[in-house]
Design an enzyme around this catalytic site. Structure first.
Site, PDB file in Angstrom:
ATOM      1  N   THR A 269       0.838  -1.201   0.000  1.00 59.93           N
ATOM      2  CA  THR A 269       0.000   0.000   0.000  1.00 59.93           C
ATOM      3  C   THR A 269       0.871   1.248   0.000  1.00 59.93           C
ATOM      4  O   THR A 269       2.018   1.214   0.450  1.00 59.93           O
ATOM      5  CB  THR A 269      -0.981   0.000   1.193  1.00 59.93           C
ATOM      6  OG1 THR A 269      -1.963   1.023   0.963  1.00 59.93           O
ATOM      7  CG2 THR A 269      -0.293   0.242   2.534  1.00 59.93           C
ATOM      8  N   THR A 270       0.310   2.351  -0.521  1.00 64.55           N
ATOM      9  CA  THR A 270       1.031   3.618  -0.618  1.00 64.55           C
ATOM     10  C   THR A 270       0.685   4.482   0.599  1.00 64.55           C
ATOM     11  O   THR A 270      -0.451   4.945   0.708  1.00 64.55           O
ATOM     12  CB  THR A 270       0.572   4.389  -1.893  1.00 64.55           C
ATOM     13  OG1 THR A 270       0.346   3.449  -2.952  1.00 64.55           O
ATOM     14  CG2 THR A 270       1.569   5.442  -2.302  1.00 64.55           C
ATOM     15  N   PRO A 271       1.637   4.700   1.526  1.00 65.31           N
ATOM     16  CA  PRO A 271       1.333   5.574   2.663  1.00 65.31           C
ATOM     17  C   PRO A 271       0.980   6.973   2.162  1.00 65.31           C
ATOM     18  O   PRO A 271       1.666   7.516   1.293  1.00 65.31           O
ATOM     19  CB  PRO A 271       2.639   5.576   3.466  1.00 65.31           C
ATOM     20  CG  PRO A 271       3.361   4.352   3.026  1.00 65.31           C
ATOM     21  CD  PRO A 271       2.986   4.145   1.586  1.00 65.31           C
TER      22      PRO A 271
ATOM     23  N   GLU B  68       4.520  -1.805 -18.038  1.00 59.27           N
ATOM     24  CA  GLU B  68       3.067  -1.733 -18.281  1.00 59.27           C
ATOM     25  C   GLU B  68       2.784  -0.932 -19.548  1.00 59.27           C
ATOM     26  O   GLU B  68       1.713  -1.038 -20.138  1.00 59.27           O
ATOM     27  CB  GLU B  68       2.348  -1.082 -17.103  1.00 59.27           C
ATOM     28  CG  GLU B  68       2.217  -1.985 -15.888  1.00 59.27           C
ATOM     29  CD  GLU B  68       1.579  -1.261 -14.725  1.00 59.27           C
ATOM     30  OE1 GLU B  68       0.394  -1.461 -14.487  1.00 59.27           O
ATOM     31  OE2 GLU B  68       2.293  -0.484 -14.047  1.00 59.27           O
TER      32      GLU B  68
ATOM     33  N   ASP C 175      -5.319  -6.296  -8.209  1.00 51.06           N
ATOM     34  CA  ASP C 175      -6.391  -5.539  -7.548  1.00 51.06           C
ATOM     35  C   ASP C 175      -7.666  -6.383  -7.597  1.00 51.06           C
ATOM     36  O   ASP C 175      -8.493  -6.209  -8.501  1.00 51.06           O
ATOM     37  CB  ASP C 175      -6.618  -4.216  -8.292  1.00 51.06           C
ATOM     38  CG  ASP C 175      -5.376  -3.341  -8.304  1.00 51.06           C
ATOM     39  OD1 ASP C 175      -4.993  -2.820  -7.248  1.00 51.06           O
ATOM     40  OD2 ASP C 175      -4.762  -3.191  -9.388  1.00 51.06           O
TER      41      ASP C 175
HETATM   42  P1  IMP Z   1      -2.967   1.585  -2.429  1.00 46.50           P
HETATM   43  O1  IMP Z   1      -1.513   1.791  -2.606  1.00 46.50           O
HETATM   44  O2  IMP Z   1      -3.326   0.658  -1.304  1.00 46.50           O
HETATM   45  O3  IMP Z   1      -3.724   2.898  -2.339  1.00 46.50           O
HETATM   46  O4  IMP Z   1      -3.499   0.826  -3.735  1.00 46.50           O
HETATM   47  C1  IMP Z   1      -3.892   1.476  -4.913  1.00 46.50           C
HETATM   48  C2  IMP Z   1      -2.677   2.069  -5.637  1.00 46.50           C
HETATM   49  O5  IMP Z   1      -1.856   1.003  -6.133  1.00 46.50           O
HETATM   50  C3  IMP Z   1      -3.042   2.859  -6.894  1.00 46.50           C
HETATM   51  O6  IMP Z   1      -3.342   4.200  -6.590  1.00 46.50           O
HETATM   52  C4  IMP Z   1      -1.765   2.749  -7.716  1.00 46.50           C
HETATM   53  O7  IMP Z   1      -0.790   3.669  -7.275  1.00 46.50           O
HETATM   54  C5  IMP Z   1      -1.285   1.354  -7.387  1.00 46.50           C
HETATM   55  N1  IMP Z   1      -1.761   0.394  -8.412  1.00 46.50           N
HETATM   56  C6  IMP Z   1      -2.808  -0.443  -8.344  1.00 46.50           C
HETATM   57  N2  IMP Z   1      -2.938  -1.136  -9.495  1.00 46.50           N
HETATM   58  C7  IMP Z   1      -1.942  -0.740 -10.285  1.00 46.50           C
HETATM   59  C8  IMP Z   1      -1.533  -1.112 -11.605  1.00 46.50           C
HETATM   60  O8  IMP Z   1      -2.143  -1.947 -12.309  1.00 46.50           O
HETATM   61  N3  IMP Z   1      -0.436  -0.478 -12.091  1.00 46.50           N
HETATM   62  C9  IMP Z   1       0.273   0.452 -11.371  1.00 46.50           C
HETATM   63  N4  IMP Z   1      -0.087   0.818 -10.137  1.00 46.50           N
HETATM   64  C10 IMP Z   1      -1.183   0.226  -9.601  1.00 46.50           C
HETATM   65 ZN    ZN Z   2       0.106  -3.640  -9.369  1.00 45.57          ZN
END
Ligand code: IMP
Ligand code: ZN
Length: 377
Positions: A105-107, A232, A308
């Site tokens: 996850t992204t803090p 990607e 996801d």
């Molecule tokens: P979080 O980090 O828990 O908020 O998860 C969602 C974040 O993961 C998104 O805002 C993206 O930064 C990243 N993310 C999710 N799916 C993808 C993907 O398919 N490619 C690149 N980044 C992704």
């Molecule tokens: Zn991913």
């Protein structure tokens, strides 16, 4: 997510599995996302009718996926909600027999609600503690007292299934070098809370590799493991630079040219494969031309993952079913593929050894069931 596969798919749910590429907010249950969006709609913070379609839509391009993430983040960036989502996501993976989960996850910061990157992660850690369907063990085995679960809610007298968890902190490609460095510093402070590594993710058309390199170098020097979203989009210079960095794993590897492909095979960097995600975002034109099959035939290290599960309406069991049916792989082969993932986790040797025992036992059961079926025939 659990419950998305049918009864005939029970075997795929029942086998132990390892998930190494799952984004916390991308794994949110549809029902939770809808409920939270409705509640924000009632408070007047968003217009629910405007977002309902985006949430319920099934096919999204890569650009639309990142639009949806903006909405998800409006809905979920709150300490209590993060705690709830973390609990639900872990319980959903555990319900389909994921025995080891690396959750990333992204803090995030949000001054208006007093959220800092550390407090964001506190919300996540609370979610791990709140899990009660299964026992949570943190991946670095040295943490906590041996045999003592990380979560507290115990079902008295009844032994619970166990899930090992390693956390990865993600750097979003929109971040600056300083912000990426802040995330790495947080990850280092949280090593005793199950953080095992760093991920680079976010919209692949945004940001430059050189922005993140100092933070990734710093992470590596300090013993964190690194996985990168790589290829990607067909940015060949970036793919080359990423491969030269030799991360411990990469995600996707979709838009590689011949040179990049050769380098990947030589370096034997394990690839996290997310079939449904690649098809839904149209990163790969159709499943039968997916590079899974080339990597599998080349005996290149690969791990099937969901990316996801909520956003793409999938589950790890569904990804196994999809790979088996598309590429004609039998159950034994798929169980072996699941087991090989142990070696590509960022877990320590002690956890790996426990995972090996779980898979040995599953392989014995599968062989016995096979024998019994043959005798009945
Ligand atoms: P979080 O980090 O828990 O908020 O998860 C969602 C974040 O993961 C998104 O805002 C993206 O930064 C990243 N993310 C999710 N799916 C993808 C993907 O398919 N490619 C690149 N980044 C992704
Ligand atoms: Zn991913």
């Amino acid at each position: 997510m659990a419950g998305r596969t049918g009864e005939k798919d029970d075997w795929w749910v029942s086998i132990p599995k390892i998930e190494l590429h799952a984004h916390l907010n991308g794994s949110i249950r549809d029902s939770t996302l809808l409920e939270l969006a409705k509640s924000l709609g009632e408070k007047g913070s968003i217009v629910f009718a405007d977002v309902e379609h985006a949430i319920l839509k099934d096919d999204r391009t890569l650009t639309e996926v990142f639009k949806l993430f903006e909405l998800i983040h409006i809905v979920t960036t709150d300490h209590n909600i993060l705690t709830r989502i973390t609990k639900e996501v872990v319980e959903d993976f555990a319900a389909e027999n994921v025995v080891y989960l690396e959750l990333r996850t992204t803090p995030k910061k949000n001054a208006s609600i007093g959220m800092s990157k550390p407090s964001y992660m506190e919300g996540v850690i609370e979610g791990l503690r709140a899990v009660n369907a299964v026992e949570v063990a943190l991946a670095p085995h040295c943490l906590g007292k041996k045999g003592k679960p990380f979560n507290s809610g115990c079902v008295c007298g009844t032994p619970r299934k166990r899930i090992y968890i390693g956390l990865l902190l993600s750097i979003d490609r929109r971040e600056t070098t300083a912000s990426a460095m802040e995330t790495v510093e947080l990850a280092l402070q949280m090593r005793d809370m199950g953080v095992v590594g760093i991920d680079l993710s976010g919209n692949p058309t945004v940001g430059e590799w050189c922005t993140f390199l100092p933070a990734l170098d710093f992470a590596r020097k300090n013993g964190l493991r690194i996985t990168l979203h790589c290829g990607e989009v067909p940015n060949l210079d970036e793919i080359q630079a990423m491969l030269d960095f030799v991360p411990e794993r990469i995600g996707h590897a979709c838009c590689f040219g011949e040179e990049e492909w050769k380098k990947l095979l030589e370096l034997k960097i394990p690839v996290e494969i997310c079939l449904t995600s690649n098809i839904r975002t149209e990163t790969i034109s159709s499943i039968d031309v997916h590079h899974f099959v080339d990597l599998y035939k080349a005996e290149h290290p690969i791990i099937l993952c969901t990316d996801d599960a909520g956003v793409f309406s999938t589950s790890l069991s569904s990804e196994y079913i999809l790979a088996a049916s598309t590429f004609g792989l039998g159950k034994q082969k798929m169980l072996q593929l699941a087991e090989k993932a142990i070696e590509f986790t960022f877990a320590d040797e002690e956890v790996k050894e426990e995972l090996r025992q779980i898979f040995d036992s599953a392989a014995r059961t599968a062989r016995r069931d096979d024998l019994m079926r043959k005798e009945e025939e």
